[in-house]
Design a protein around this motif. Structure first.
Motif, PDB file in Angstrom:
ATOM      1  N   SER A 185      38.228  33.225  41.588  1.00 45.94           N
ATOM      2  CA  SER A 185      38.445  34.008  40.381  1.00 45.94           C
ATOM      3  C   SER A 185      37.382  35.087  40.297  1.00 45.94           C
ATOM      4  O   SER A 185      36.226  34.870  40.623  1.00 45.94           O
ATOM      5  CB  SER A 185      38.410  33.098  39.154  1.00 45.94           C
ATOM      6  OG  SER A 185      37.151  32.498  39.042  1.00 45.94           O
ATOM      7  N   LEU A 186      37.826  36.236  39.854  1.00 46.46           N
ATOM      8  CA  LEU A 186      36.956  37.412  39.757  1.00 46.46           C
ATOM      9  C   LEU A 186      35.813  37.121  38.779  1.00 46.46           C
ATOM     10  O   LEU A 186      36.054  36.801  37.624  1.00 46.46           O
ATOM     11  CB  LEU A 186      37.798  38.587  39.257  1.00 46.46           C
ATOM     12  CG  LEU A 186      37.075  39.910  39.037  1.00 46.46           C
ATOM     13  CD1 LEU A 186      36.683  40.534  40.369  1.00 46.46           C
ATOM     14  CD2 LEU A 186      37.980  40.858  38.235  1.00 46.46           C
ATOM     15  N   SER A 187      34.571  37.243  39.241  1.00 45.09           N
ATOM     16  CA  SER A 187      33.447  36.980  38.346  1.00 45.09           C
ATOM     17  C   SER A 187      33.102  38.229  37.534  1.00 45.09           C
ATOM     18  O   SER A 187      33.487  39.355  37.886  1.00 45.09           O
ATOM     19  CB  SER A 187      32.222  36.525  39.138  1.00 45.09           C
ATOM     20  OG  SER A 187      31.594  37.632  39.764  1.00 45.09           O
ATOM     21  N   TYR A 188      32.363  38.001  36.468  1.00 46.46           N
ATOM     22  CA  TYR A 188      31.888  39.102  35.620  1.00 46.46           C
ATOM     23  C   TYR A 188      31.128  40.131  36.450  1.00 46.46           C
ATOM     24  O   TYR A 188      31.320  41.338  36.304  1.00 46.46           O
ATOM     25  CB  TYR A 188      30.990  38.505  34.540  1.00 46.46           C
ATOM     26  CG  TYR A 188      30.382  39.510  33.591  1.00 46.46           C
ATOM     27  CD1 TYR A 188      31.106  39.969  32.497  1.00 46.46           C
ATOM     28  CD2 TYR A 188      29.079  39.984  33.784  1.00 46.46           C
ATOM     29  CE1 TYR A 188      30.542  40.887  31.607  1.00 46.46           C
ATOM     30  CE2 TYR A 188      28.515  40.898  32.909  1.00 46.46           C
ATOM     31  CZ  TYR A 188      29.255  41.342  31.820  1.00 46.46           C
ATOM     32  OH  TYR A 188      28.691  42.244  30.951  1.00 46.46           O
ATOM     33  N   TRP A 189      30.259  39.644  37.358  1.00 50.44           N
ATOM     34  CA  TRP A 189      29.396  40.552  38.124  1.00 50.44           C
ATOM     35  C   TRP A 189      30.183  41.294  39.199  1.00 50.44           C
ATOM     36  O   TRP A 189      29.869  42.437  39.522  1.00 50.44           O
ATOM     37  CB  TRP A 189      28.226  39.771  38.737  1.00 50.44           C
ATOM     38  CG  TRP A 189      27.478  39.038  37.671  1.00 50.44           C
ATOM     39  CD1 TRP A 189      27.468  37.699  37.422  1.00 50.44           C
ATOM     40  CD2 TRP A 189      26.651  39.633  36.647  1.00 50.44           C
ATOM     41  NE1 TRP A 189      26.704  37.424  36.322  1.00 50.44           N
ATOM     42  CE2 TRP A 189      26.175  38.573  35.833  1.00 50.44           C
ATOM     43  CE3 TRP A 189      26.267  40.941  36.341  1.00 50.44           C
ATOM     44  CZ2 TRP A 189      25.337  38.793  34.727  1.00 50.44           C
ATOM     45  CZ3 TRP A 189      25.434  41.157  35.251  1.00 50.44           C
ATOM     46  CH2 TRP A 189      24.978  40.103  34.462  1.00 50.44           C
ATOM     47  N   GLN A 190      31.195  40.626  39.743  1.00 50.06           N
ATOM     48  CA  GLN A 190      32.078  41.321  40.692  1.00 50.06           C
ATOM     49  C   GLN A 190      32.848  42.436  39.988  1.00 50.06           C
ATOM     50  O   GLN A 190      32.997  43.539  40.530  1.00 50.06           O
ATOM     51  CB  GLN A 190      33.049  40.332  41.346  1.00 50.06           C
ATOM     52  CG  GLN A 190      32.357  39.375  42.319  1.00 50.06           C
ATOM     53  CD  GLN A 190      33.298  38.282  42.795  1.00 50.06           C
ATOM     54  OE1 GLN A 190      34.319  37.994  42.169  1.00 50.06           O
ATOM     55  NE2 GLN A 190      32.948  37.657  43.914  1.00 50.06           N
ATOM     56  N   ALA A 191      33.321  42.133  38.787  1.00 50.93           N
ATOM     57  CA  ALA A 191      34.027  43.177  38.020  1.00 50.93           C
ATOM     58  C   ALA A 191      33.077  44.332  37.721  1.00 50.93           C
ATOM     59  O   ALA A 191      33.473  45.509  37.765  1.00 50.93           O
ATOM     60  CB  ALA A 191      34.584  42.585  36.722  1.00 50.93           C
TER      61      ALA A 191
END
Lengths: 119, 213, 91
Positions: B25-31
């Protein structure tokens, strides 16, 4: 004649043998994910472009405090610092960032989905 | 690695669990990374091509570049002199750009052993050695090496005689350091390429020595 | 500040200001000798906050481990660090 340590900050850790995590040198290593390599590349390029300095990167990392050092990964801290520096430089606004992150998160639930949609 | 084996599987250098790099799942930091990158491109700071090229350049960097420099220093006395006098210029002669930071080469001898650390962050000669290993960035290595270097070296399996002076280098500012390990005995017949094979990453940080063959 | 020659004994200032500095706390107040002169380099204490930096000499200072850590097991081992000019006083 030990200097008064008042004011010494968490990142300034040379000689801190008493810290609970100053134990044996940890083993192992790991490779980096694409998103982490992109953070690294953006940091280096921003420096080369003159909108950012390594001391600006460090200053924000230091100001994030020890909790961030222990709970966030290396490149999570770096992207947070890069972003803070870009905001301070006026490259984009908080509103720009907030809107873009929401847009990214709406593209998909995995990094691959979210990044490819914007490429 | 040859030093103490503790159960750090799945733990960060400071003993915390790693987050998954390729989280499903896309993490906050990746986003945030995606958003920051897109905004930097749109604002004209960087181009997507530059980002890709920079990643390729970093992926191409590994300790073999440093090893080539060391092997040249072992076989070419004039180059060795130039490397010790100005590490950046000597590396550039071999086509290795060490970037805006300056390189200082420090040489191990029969009397001196050098080891490199960065107590304030994790400065590392990345253009010659690639990205630093996790342990180099750990609190344990950063805090202990400037105070009890021989104990740290012993954990890497390196015990030095008392008559060898240990020189610790704390990369506090604009310099980056590479250790020129001592050339192993019995390697007179080897050419530069074969010698470079003996030069490990750890020997160029100073927590190891060159392989003997 | 006059440039310090290699070999000059120096003491690291004991200041403990907040903010971004590149002088490690464990060396504050410690005495060593200039190993070589580097620079000039931009002052990181200005660069960190986005200001145009003053260009300062940078010194590699060599300390005896025993002068840094009174309890050092091997006091004659050495420690080198890079210290900007404004953090040093010549002795």
């Amino acid at each position: 004649m030990t200097p008064d340590a008042t004011g010494k900050r968490w990142h300034d850790m040379g000689g801190d043998l008493a810290h609970p995590l100053a134990g044996p040198i940890p083993d192992g290593d790991h490779d980096f994910a694409l998103w982490e390599k992109r953070v690294d590349a953006l940091v280096i390029l921003a420096g080369l472009k003159g909108v950012f300095t390594v001391d600006g990167l460090r200053r924000v990392l230091e100001d994030m405090g020890e909790d961030a050092f222990e709970t966030m990964t290396y490149y999570e801290r770096w992207v947070a610092s890069l972003n803070q520096n870009m905001l301070e430089q006026g490259v984009y606004s908080v509103a720009d960032l907030g809107a873009r992150m929401a847009e990214v998160q709406a593209r998909g639930t995995t990094y691959a989905d979210a990044t490819d949609a914007g490429a | 690695m040859p030093h103490d084996h503790h159960d750090h599987a799945g733990l960060s250098p400071s003993g915390h669990p790693y987050r998954e790099d390729q989280d499903n799942s896309l993490s906050y930091w990746q986003a945030m990374e995606i958003a920051v990158r897109e905004l930097m491109i749109e604002k004209g700071i960087v181009t997507a091509e530059e980002v890709a090229a920079q990643i390729d350049a970093m992926d191409a960097r590994d300790p073999s570049q440093g090893a080539a420099v060391v092997a040249r220093a072992w076989t070419d006395p004039a180059f060795r002199e130039r490397l010790l006098a100005d590490g950046s210029a000597a590396s550039a002669e071999m086509g290795f750009d060490v970037g805006p930071m300056k390189l200082i080469a420090v040489e191990n001898t029969a009397d001196v052993h050098n080891v490199v650390v960065c107590t304030l962050c994790s400065c590392y000669p990345r253009n010659l050695l690639g990205l630093p290993p996790d342990w180099y960035k750990s609190r344990a290595y950063r805090s202990r090496t400037v105070r009890e270097p021989r104990k740290v070296l012993a954990e890497f399996g390196l015990t030095l005689p008392e008559n060898v002076t240990v020189r610790v280098h704390d990369s506090t500012a604009d310099m980056r350091y590479i250790v020129i390990p001592a050339r192993p005995d019995g390697t007179d017949g080897l050419d530069e390429a074969a010698l470079a094979e003996l030069v490990t990453r750890d020997s160029m940080i100073g927590v190891g020595v060159a392989k003997t063959g | 500040m006059q440039a310090l020659e290699p070999g000059t004994p120096v003491r690291v200032r004991r200041m403990m200001p907040p903010g971004h500095v590149r002088t490690p706390a464990y060396l504050r107040g410690k005495t060593g000798a200039v190993e070589r002169v580097l620079g000039p380099f931009g002052n990181p204490e200005q660069l960190a906050y986005g200001h145009t930096p003053d260009r300062l000499p940078l010194y590699r200072v060599r300390f005896r481990l025993g002068d840094v850590w009174p309890d050092a097991a091997t006091p004659d081992d050495t420690l080198d660090a890079e210290i900007y000019a404004h953090w040093l006083e010549a002795l």
